[in-house]
Motif scaffolding. Structure first.
Motif, mmCIF file in Angstrom:
data_model
loop_
_atom_site.group_PDB
_atom_site.id
_atom_site.type_symbol
_atom_site.label_atom_id
_atom_site.label_comp_id
_atom_site.label_asym_id
_atom_site.label_seq_id
_atom_site.Cartn_x
_atom_site.Cartn_y
_atom_site.Cartn_z
ATOM 1 N N GLY A 18 0.930 -0.757 -0.247
ATOM 2 C CA GLY A 18 0.000 -0.067 -0.169
ATOM 3 C C GLY A 18 0.976 1.053 0.123
ATOM 4 O O GLY A 18 1.702 1.712 1.144
ATOM 5 N N PRO A 21 -0.563 7.224 1.803
ATOM 6 C CA PRO A 21 0.569 8.520 3.114
ATOM 7 C C PRO A 21 0.836 6.632 4.468
ATOM 8 O O PRO A 21 2.244 7.555 4.864
ATOM 9 C CB PRO A 21 -0.359 8.882 3.436
ATOM 10 N N ALA A 22 0.118 6.316 4.939
ATOM 11 C CA ALA A 22 0.707 5.650 6.140
ATOM 12 C C ALA A 22 1.882 4.378 5.840
ATOM 13 O O ALA A 22 2.359 4.017 6.404
ATOM 14 C CB ALA A 22 -1.188 4.377 6.807
ATOM 15 N N ARG A 55 -8.901 15.701 -0.238
ATOM 16 C CA ARG A 55 -8.405 16.378 0.827
ATOM 17 C C ARG A 55 -7.187 16.932 1.564
ATOM 18 O O ARG A 55 -6.084 16.885 0.679
ATOM 19 C CB ARG A 55 -8.923 14.818 1.603
ATOM 20 N N ALA A 58 -4.967 17.227 8.433
ATOM 21 C CA ALA A 58 -3.711 18.588 9.239
ATOM 22 C C ALA A 58 -3.606 17.745 10.141
ATOM 23 O O ALA A 58 -3.630 16.307 10.662
ATOM 24 C CB ALA A 58 -4.845 18.948 10.039
ATOM 25 N N ILE A 142 -1.113 -6.559 -4.870
ATOM 26 C CA ILE A 142 -1.229 -7.827 -4.473
ATOM 27 C C ILE A 142 -2.586 -8.689 -4.318
ATOM 28 O O ILE A 142 -3.379 -7.944 -4.368
ATOM 29 C CB ILE A 142 -0.381 -7.816 -2.869
ATOM 30 N N ASP A 171 -2.452 -1.149 3.202
ATOM 31 C CA ASP A 171 -3.703 -1.781 2.215
ATOM 32 C C ASP A 171 -5.299 -1.083 2.957
ATOM 33 O O ASP A 171 -5.799 -1.449 2.238
ATOM 34 C CB ASP A 171 -2.953 -2.808 1.905
ATOM 35 N N GLU A 296 -5.076 2.533 7.576
ATOM 36 C CA GLU A 296 -6.621 2.613 7.510
ATOM 37 C C GLU A 296 -6.727 1.299 7.796
ATOM 38 O O GLU A 296 -8.003 0.609 7.568
ATOM 39 C CB GLU A 296 -7.423 2.937 6.550
ATOM 40 N N LEU A 309 -4.856 10.591 9.861
ATOM 41 C CA LEU A 309 -3.553 9.442 9.173
ATOM 42 C C LEU A 309 -2.602 9.844 10.607
ATOM 43 O O LEU A 309 -1.324 9.555 10.191
ATOM 44 C CB LEU A 309 -3.553 11.056 8.652
ATOM 45 N N ASN A 310 -2.540 11.144 11.375
ATOM 46 C CA ASN A 310 -1.775 11.292 12.381
ATOM 47 C C ASN A 310 -1.674 9.966 13.425
ATOM 48 O O ASN A 310 -0.578 9.525 13.425
ATOM 49 C CB ASN A 310 -2.123 12.373 13.847
HETATM 50 C C1 LIG Z 1 -12.869 13.711 5.003
HETATM 51 C C2 LIG Z 1 -11.668 13.579 4.876
HETATM 52 C C3 LIG Z 1 -10.263 14.297 5.727
HETATM 53 C C4 LIG Z 1 -9.063 13.952 6.780
HETATM 54 N N1 LIG Z 1 -8.736 14.685 7.303
HETATM 55 C C5 LIG Z 1 -7.543 14.437 8.143
HETATM 56 C C6 LIG Z 1 -6.559 15.341 8.514
HETATM 57 O O1 LIG Z 1 -7.298 16.217 8.428
HETATM 58 N N2 LIG Z 1 -5.943 14.645 9.473
HETATM 59 C C7 LIG Z 1 -5.592 13.343 9.868
HETATM 60 O O2 LIG Z 1 -4.364 12.733 10.103
HETATM 61 N N3 LIG Z 1 -6.627 12.232 9.529
HETATM 62 C C8 LIG Z 1 -7.332 13.468 7.960
HETATM 63 N N4 LIG Z 1 -8.528 12.120 7.705
HETATM 64 C C9 LIG Z 1 -7.771 10.797 7.808
HETATM 65 C C10 LIG Z 1 -7.052 10.104 6.402
HETATM 66 O O3 LIG Z 1 -6.971 11.360 5.082
HETATM 67 C C11 LIG Z 1 -6.410 8.872 6.427
HETATM 68 O O4 LIG Z 1 -5.908 8.744 7.600
HETATM 69 C C12 LIG Z 1 -5.654 8.871 5.326
HETATM 70 O O5 LIG Z 1 -5.595 9.255 4.788
HETATM 71 C C13 LIG Z 1 -5.197 7.167 5.159
HETATM 72 O O6 LIG Z 1 -3.872 6.663 4.677
HETATM 73 P P1 LIG Z 1 -3.837 4.728 4.737
HETATM 74 O O7 LIG Z 1 -2.589 5.325 3.931
HETATM 75 O O8 LIG Z 1 -3.580 4.492 5.759
HETATM 76 O O9 LIG Z 1 -4.693 4.484 3.531
HETATM 77 P P2 LIG Z 1 -4.841 5.119 2.155
HETATM 78 O O10 LIG Z 1 -4.339 6.360 2.001
HETATM 79 O O11 LIG Z 1 -6.300 4.139 1.569
HETATM 80 O O12 LIG Z 1 -3.728 3.872 1.444
HETATM 81 C C14 LIG Z 1 -4.306 2.430 0.622
HETATM 82 C C15 LIG Z 1 -3.228 2.264 -0.191
HETATM 83 O O13 LIG Z 1 -3.525 0.910 -0.326
HETATM 84 C C16 LIG Z 1 -3.586 0.304 -1.541
HETATM 85 N N5 LIG Z 1 -3.737 -0.874 -1.553
HETATM 86 C C17 LIG Z 1 -5.358 -1.261 -1.615
HETATM 87 N N6 LIG Z 1 -5.060 -3.147 -2.166
HETATM 88 C C18 LIG Z 1 -4.273 -2.539 -2.341
HETATM 89 C C19 LIG Z 1 -3.240 -4.455 -2.315
HETATM 90 N N7 LIG Z 1 -4.095 -5.188 -2.957
HETATM 91 N N8 LIG Z 1 -1.961 -4.096 -2.749
HETATM 92 C C20 LIG Z 1 -1.278 -3.076 -3.093
HETATM 93 N N9 LIG Z 1 -1.295 -1.864 -2.921
HETATM 94 C C21 LIG Z 1 -3.172 -1.802 -2.140
HETATM 95 C C22 LIG Z 1 -4.111 1.497 -2.408
HETATM 96 O O14 LIG Z 1 -4.248 1.514 -3.308
HETATM 97 C C23 LIG Z 1 -3.633 2.852 -1.171
HETATM 98 O O15 LIG Z 1 -3.017 3.228 -2.218
HETATM 99 C C24 LIG Z 1 -9.320 12.001 6.954
HETATM 100 C C25 LIG Z 1 -10.199 11.540 6.317
HETATM 101 C C26 LIG Z 1 -11.434 11.887 5.404
HETATM 102 C C27 LIG Z 1 -12.740 11.071 4.944
#
Ligand SMILES: Cc1cc2nc3c(=O)[nH]c(=O)nc-3n(C[C@H](O)[C@H](O)[C@H](O)COP(=O)(O)OP(=O)(O)OC[C@H]3O[C@@H](n4cnc5c(N)ncnc54)[C@H](O)[C@@H]3O)c2cc1C
Length: 413
Positions: A18, A21-22, A55, A58, A142, A171, A296, A309-310
């Motif tokens: 994945g 950002p995380a 999005r 913060a 994957i 992911d 997530e 995300l923090n």
């Molecule tokens: C409206 C809104 C506002 C927000 N504002 C804030 C904020 O101000 N501050 C804050 O801290 N958080 C905020 N958040 C939360 C934050 O946006 C999320 O926590 C963050 O984007 C999640 O990142 P992630 O990397 O965990 O997941 P994702 O961004 O969902 O990344 C998952 C990745 O996994 C990949 N993936 C999926 N399946 C597979 C696979 N089988 N093989 C390989 N790759 C795969 C996807 O393509 C994707 O790139 C907000 C959320 C929302 C909805």
């Protein structure tokens, strides 16, 4: 046929699945502590080739310190706006309406609580750093993960196979890593939708983020680097938000201006809009069977209080600490000790944030009078009692447990 990928063949320390950002932060943090890391995931959509991610995030100072330590913040500095104050305005028609309250970073002797950064820019900066730093970056998905004697075998959609001692599941919501490790997750919905966009305005924001509470709805403006531009999260019922999504730009601009009641002057151009149904998710475990979940894939919080995300970045940095200890001992980075210490490091932070944000969301979005009244009473107390206000600000900024090493100021260059 020979597999051309540099990730294929040899046993890797860690495969991060994945490139959100995380996952990117986790891959860079793990490489930073000396692990041989392969990152697999579809690369970020390029900026400007579509609406992309509307999005912003913060990010608290500890998250910014992590970005600095991972050498990703310099590329973002121009697009990051400091958050110097958070103001809460209650325009609900409740019997017990909360007072207007402003939390100032200066009350904690800080320049800013953190920075607001567009998600697209954040992911692109981290991805650029990952392609330079990591052992291999696979632009693929994957399809399958299977256990072997002392590692896991990951099969990419294009057929490449990768062997790794530890798989980091970054992911997202439908995590294949979580499913392959047999980890169950509890999921819930809030019956509300968030609209995310940006807009220009004539009155400067002075780097103050404003939350406007209204019965059953919430609108948050968050400063962007231009003093006359902010990002926006508008939370409301599905019908209301669907209606706002369908409006022509001029009509949306007018609706926003009316809702802001002159707070930021006249509203100018608005950006692309996207909507996100509010949901929660909590994985029952975050570290078992050679799999560690971050972001997530492990937890989803509603976007109220800017914690999601923090929390995911704290997962990344905490996992790096656990793996660093194992590598220092010459131990297996995917071994049970690592996964147990990761679970212990994350349990309280994830549980308290999930509970706190859920309670806050319900108190803001529900019409259930006692919960709304309780929140008003708390805000009245915070408005009057400065030490209590400082206590709450500190709790909002840092987890109840110690910060991971890479989030402590001064670790970065
Ligand atoms: C409206 C809104 C506002 C927000 N504002 C804030 C904020 O101000 N501050 C804050 O801290 N958080 C905020 N958040 C939360 C934050 O946006 C999320 O926590 C963050 O984007 C999640 O990142 P992630 O990397 O965990 O997941 P994702 O961004 O969902 O990344 C998952 C990745 O996994 C990949 N993936 C999926 N399946 C597979 C696979 N089988 N093989 C390989 N790759 C795969 C996807 O393509 C994707 O790139 C907000 C959320 C929302 C909805």
């Amino acid at each position: 046929m020979e597999d051309p990928s540099p990730a294929a063949g040899a046993l890797q320390d860690i495969a991060v699945v994945g490139a959100g950002p995380a996952g990117l932060a986790a891959a860079l943090a793990l490489a930073h502590v000396g692990a041989r890391v392969v990152l697999i995931g579809p690369p970020p959509a390029r900026m400007g080739t579509g609406p992309g991610d509307t999005r912003t995030a913060a990010l608290l100072q500890s998250s910014v310190d992590l970005l600095k330590a991972l050498k990703a913040f310099d590329a973002l500095a121009d697009q990051a706006a400091p958050l110097k104050a958070i103001r809460i305005i209650d325009t609900s028609d409740r019997l017990l309406r909360a007072p207007e309250i402003t939390f100032l970073a200066s009350e904690l002797a800080l320049d800013a609580f953190g920075y607001n950064i567009p998600n697209t820019a954040l992911v692109e900066a981290l991805y650029a750093q990952a392609t330079q730093t990591l052992h291999a970056v696979e632009a693929d998905s994957i399809a399958r993960i299977e256990p072997a004697a002392d590692h896991l075998v990951l099969t990419c959609s294009k057929g490449t196979t990768i062997k790794a001692r530890l798989v980091v599941g970054a992911d997202g919501r439908r995590s294949i890593c979580r499913a392959a490790a047999g980890i169950e997750a509890e999921e819930w919905r809030y019956d509300q939708v968030a609209l995310a966009t940006s807009f220009e305005h004539t009155r400067p924001h002075d780097f103050v983020s404003t939350e406007i509470h209204r019965r059953g709805g919430l609108l948050t403006t968050v400063p962007l680097p231009s003093p006359h531009a902010s990002s926006l999260i508008w939370v409301g019922g599905k019908t209301k938000i669907d209606g706002l999504m369908r409006l022509e730009p001029d009509a949306f601009r007018a609706a926003l201006e009316e809702r802001l009641e002159g707070l930021l002057g006249t509203v100018g151009a608005t950006g692309a809009r996207a909507s996100f149904p509010l949901a929660g998710l909590s994985a029952k475990e975050v570290g078992v069977r050679r799999t560690a979940l971050v972001g997530e894939a492990a937890h989803i919080l509603p976007p109220i209080g800017a914690q999601g995300l923090n929390l995911g970045l704290r997962d990344a940095a905490a996992l790096a600490d656990c793996v660093a200890t194992a590598l220092g001992r010459g131990a297996d980075p995917g071994g049970d000790d690592v996964l147990k210490s990761y679970t212990a490091a994350r349990r309280i932070d994830i549980a308290t944030r999930t509970f706190g944000v859920d309670l806050l969301s319900r108190s803001l979005l529900t019409d259930f009078l006692p919960l709304g009244a309780a929140r008003s009473i708390v805000l009245h107390g915070l408005n009057r009692i400065a030490p209590l206000r400082r206590l709450v600000m500190r709790a909002g900024l840092a987890p109840p447990t110690a910060l991971p090493s890479l989030m402590r100021p001064g670790v970065g260059p």
